[in-house]
Scaffold this motif. Structure first.
Motif, PDB file in Angstrom:
ATOM      1  N   MET A  79      -7.646  -1.221 -27.554  1.00 50.47           N
ATOM      2  CA  MET A  79      -7.635  -2.330 -26.627  1.00 50.47           C
ATOM      3  C   MET A  79      -6.193  -2.578 -26.221  1.00 50.47           C
ATOM      4  SD  MET A  79      -8.713  -6.282 -27.367  1.00 50.47           S
ATOM      5  CE  MET A  79      -7.438  -6.595 -28.558  1.00 50.47           C
ATOM      6  N   SER A  80      -6.000  -2.774 -24.967  1.00 46.88           N
ATOM      7  CA  SER A  80      -4.702  -3.157 -24.446  1.00 46.88           C
ATOM      8  C   SER A  80      -4.825  -4.555 -23.862  1.00 46.88           C
ATOM      9  CB  SER A  80      -4.250  -2.175 -23.363  1.00 46.88           C
ATOM     10  OG  SER A  80      -3.117  -2.672 -22.703  1.00 46.88           O
ATOM     11  N   LYS A  81      -3.994  -5.456 -24.330  1.00 44.42           N
ATOM     12  CA  LYS A  81      -4.043  -6.820 -23.814  1.00 44.42           C
ATOM     13  C   LYS A  81      -3.731  -6.857 -22.328  1.00 44.42           C
ATOM     14  CE  LYS A  81      -2.836  -8.734 -28.249  1.00 44.42           C
ATOM     15  NZ  LYS A  81      -1.936  -9.491 -29.053  1.00 44.42           N
ATOM     16  N   TYR A  82      -3.124  -5.801 -21.829  1.00 42.20           N
ATOM     17  CA  TYR A  82      -2.738  -5.748 -20.423  1.00 42.20           C
ATOM     18  C   TYR A  82      -3.641  -4.835 -19.608  1.00 42.20           C
ATOM     19  CZ  TYR A  82       1.199  -7.744 -22.827  1.00 42.20           C
ATOM     20  OH  TYR A  82       1.962  -8.552 -23.640  1.00 42.20           O
TER      21      TYR A  82
ATOM     22  N   TYR B 280      -9.435 -15.416 -27.513  1.00 47.42           N
ATOM     23  CA  TYR B 280      -9.824 -14.746 -28.756  1.00 47.42           C
ATOM     24  C   TYR B 280      -9.341 -13.297 -28.763  1.00 47.42           C
ATOM     25  CZ  TYR B 280     -12.637 -12.628 -32.409  1.00 47.42           C
ATOM     26  OH  TYR B 280     -13.029 -11.926 -33.522  1.00 47.42           O
ATOM     27  N   TRP B 281      -9.606 -12.565 -27.678  1.00 43.81           N
ATOM     28  CA  TRP B 281      -9.261 -11.145 -27.655  1.00 43.81           C
ATOM     29  C   TRP B 281      -7.774 -10.906 -27.468  1.00 43.81           C
ATOM     30  CZ3 TRP B 281     -12.029  -7.958 -30.105  1.00 43.81           C
ATOM     31  CH2 TRP B 281     -13.385  -8.225 -30.284  1.00 43.81           C
ATOM     32  N   GLU B 282      -7.053 -11.856 -26.891  1.00 36.52           N
ATOM     33  CA  GLU B 282      -5.595 -11.726 -26.835  1.00 36.52           C
ATOM     34  C   GLU B 282      -4.986 -11.852 -28.227  1.00 36.52           C
ATOM     35  OE1 GLU B 282      -4.295 -13.208 -22.376  1.00 36.52           O
ATOM     36  OE2 GLU B 282      -4.410 -14.706 -23.967  1.00 36.52           O
ATOM     37  N   ALA B 283      -5.594 -12.670 -29.085  1.00 34.80           N
ATOM     38  CA  ALA B 283      -5.069 -12.908 -30.428  1.00 34.80           C
ATOM     39  C   ALA B 283      -5.584 -11.911 -31.457  1.00 34.80           C
ATOM     40  CB  ALA B 283      -5.413 -14.322 -30.871  1.00 34.80           C
ATOM     41  N   CYS B 284      -6.685 -11.253 -31.167  1.00 33.83           N
ATOM     42  CA  CYS B 284      -7.369 -10.389 -32.141  1.00 33.83           C
ATOM     43  C   CYS B 284      -6.678  -9.037 -32.282  1.00 33.83           C
ATOM     44  CB  CYS B 284      -8.811 -10.199 -31.680  1.00 33.83           C
ATOM     45  SG  CYS B 284      -9.845  -9.341 -32.870  1.00 33.83           S
ATOM     46  N   LEU B 285      -6.487  -8.600 -33.522  1.00 38.59           N
ATOM     47  CA  LEU B 285      -6.020  -7.234 -33.759  1.00 38.59           C
ATOM     48  C   LEU B 285      -7.231  -6.312 -33.708  1.00 38.59           C
ATOM     49  CD1 LEU B 285      -3.413  -7.702 -36.593  1.00 38.59           C
ATOM     50  CD2 LEU B 285      -3.017  -7.404 -34.149  1.00 38.59           C
ATOM     51  N   HIS B 286      -6.976  -5.088 -33.364  1.00 35.80           N
ATOM     52  CA  HIS B 286      -8.043  -4.178 -33.008  1.00 35.80           C
ATOM     53  C   HIS B 286      -7.572  -2.756 -33.274  1.00 35.80           C
ATOM     54  CE1 HIS B 286     -10.462  -2.047 -29.945  1.00 35.80           C
ATOM     55  NE2 HIS B 286     -11.328  -3.026 -30.103  1.00 35.80           N
TER      56      HIS B 286
ATOM     57  N   ASN C 215      -7.311  -0.175 -31.568  1.00 42.55           N
ATOM     58  CA  ASN C 215      -6.515   0.408 -30.487  1.00 42.55           C
ATOM     59  C   ASN C 215      -5.480  -0.557 -29.931  1.00 42.55           C
ATOM     60  OD1 ASN C 215      -7.804   2.944 -30.482  1.00 42.55           O
ATOM     61  ND2 ASN C 215      -9.554   2.026 -29.477  1.00 42.55           N
ATOM     62  N   THR C 216      -5.147  -1.598 -30.695  1.00 42.18           N
ATOM     63  CA  THR C 216      -4.153  -2.568 -30.252  1.00 42.18           C
ATOM     64  C   THR C 216      -2.809  -1.883 -30.107  1.00 42.18           C
ATOM     65  OG1 THR C 216      -5.308  -4.389 -31.333  1.00 42.18           O
ATOM     66  CG2 THR C 216      -2.992  -4.734 -30.819  1.00 42.18           C
ATOM     67  N   ARG C 217      -2.176  -2.156 -29.008  1.00 41.36           N
ATOM     68  CA  ARG C 217      -0.810  -1.660 -28.805  1.00 41.36           C
ATOM     69  C   ARG C 217       0.122  -2.816 -29.093  1.00 41.36           C
ATOM     70  NH1 ARG C 217      -2.969   1.152 -23.705  1.00 41.36           N
ATOM     71  NH2 ARG C 217      -3.707   3.085 -24.616  1.00 41.36           N
ATOM     72  N   LEU C 218       0.749  -2.752 -30.255  1.00 45.98           N
ATOM     73  CA  LEU C 218       1.630  -3.865 -30.692  1.00 45.98           C
ATOM     74  C   LEU C 218       2.971  -3.787 -30.013  1.00 45.98           C
ATOM     75  CD1 LEU C 218       0.730  -3.743 -34.459  1.00 45.98           C
ATOM     76  CD2 LEU C 218      -0.123  -5.324 -32.758  1.00 45.98           C
TER      77      LEU C 218
END
Length: 141
Positions: A1-4, A130-136, A138-141
Motif C-alpha cells: 500500500m502506498s499512502k500516495y 485509518y489507512w493513512e495510519a495503518c502499517l501494512h 507493502n507500506t512504503r515508510l
C-alpha cells in the motif's frame, strides 16, 4: 500500500462517483482517484498497473462483474493478492446476508453509504484516516 497511490473506486452510479470526488476534493486528498464502472474494468486495470493503490472502494451491485466477484478474482490472483490493497465495500445495500457474504472474503470493511453528504464525508474521512495510519505489508515508510 502506498499512502500516495491512487484510490480505486468501482462504482457504476455517476452521481455516487461525483459525490466521492466532491468529498475527496473537500478533504484535500491529493491521491489520484480512478473510477471504474464495474469489477471487470477495475480487475483488468489492477492486473497490469505497476502502481500500488492506496485503497479500493467498491460498490457491491454492478453490471458485468459485481463487487463480490471482483474480490474473489483478486484473492485468486497471486500478483494482486501480494499487493494486499485494502478493499472496502461502500454500498447502498446493507442487508445482513449481503454483509455475511462479503465478509467470507478478505475485505477490510463494509460501509452502507451515508444518507447525507456530511454522513458520507465522515465515512470517507474515517476510512482514509485509518489507512493513512495503518502499517501494512507493502507500506512504503
Amino acid at each position: 500500500m502506498s499512502k500516495y497511490g491512487p484510490i480505486i473506486s468501482i462504482e457504476d452510479d455517476h452521481d455516487d462517483q461525483y459525490l466521492l470526488k466532491s468529498v475527496l476534493e473537500e478533504m484535500n486528498i491529493a491521491n489520484p482517484v480512478y473510477f471504474f464502472e464495474n469489477g471487470l474494468e477495475a480487475f483488468n486495470f489492477l492486473e497490469v498497473t505497476t502502481e500500488q493503490p492506496f485503497l479500493i472502494l467498491c460498490d457491491i451491485n454492478m453490471p458485468v462483474m459485481n463487487g463480490l466477484e471482483l474480490r474473489q478474482r483478486i484473492d485468486e490472483n497471486p500478483y494482486l493478492k501480494k499487493k494486499a490493497i485494502p478493499f472496502i465495500f461502500l454500498s447502498t445495500s446493507g442487508s445482513l446476508p449481503l454483509i455475511d457474504e462479503a465478509y467470507k472474503s478478505t475485505i477490510q470493511g463494509f460501509y452502507k453509504k451515508g444518507s447525507s453528504f456530511q454522513d458520507f464525508k465522515k465515512q470517507i474521512e474515517l476510512i482514509v484516516a485509518y489507512w493513512e495510519a495503518c502499517l501494512h505489508p507493502n507500506t512504503r515508510l
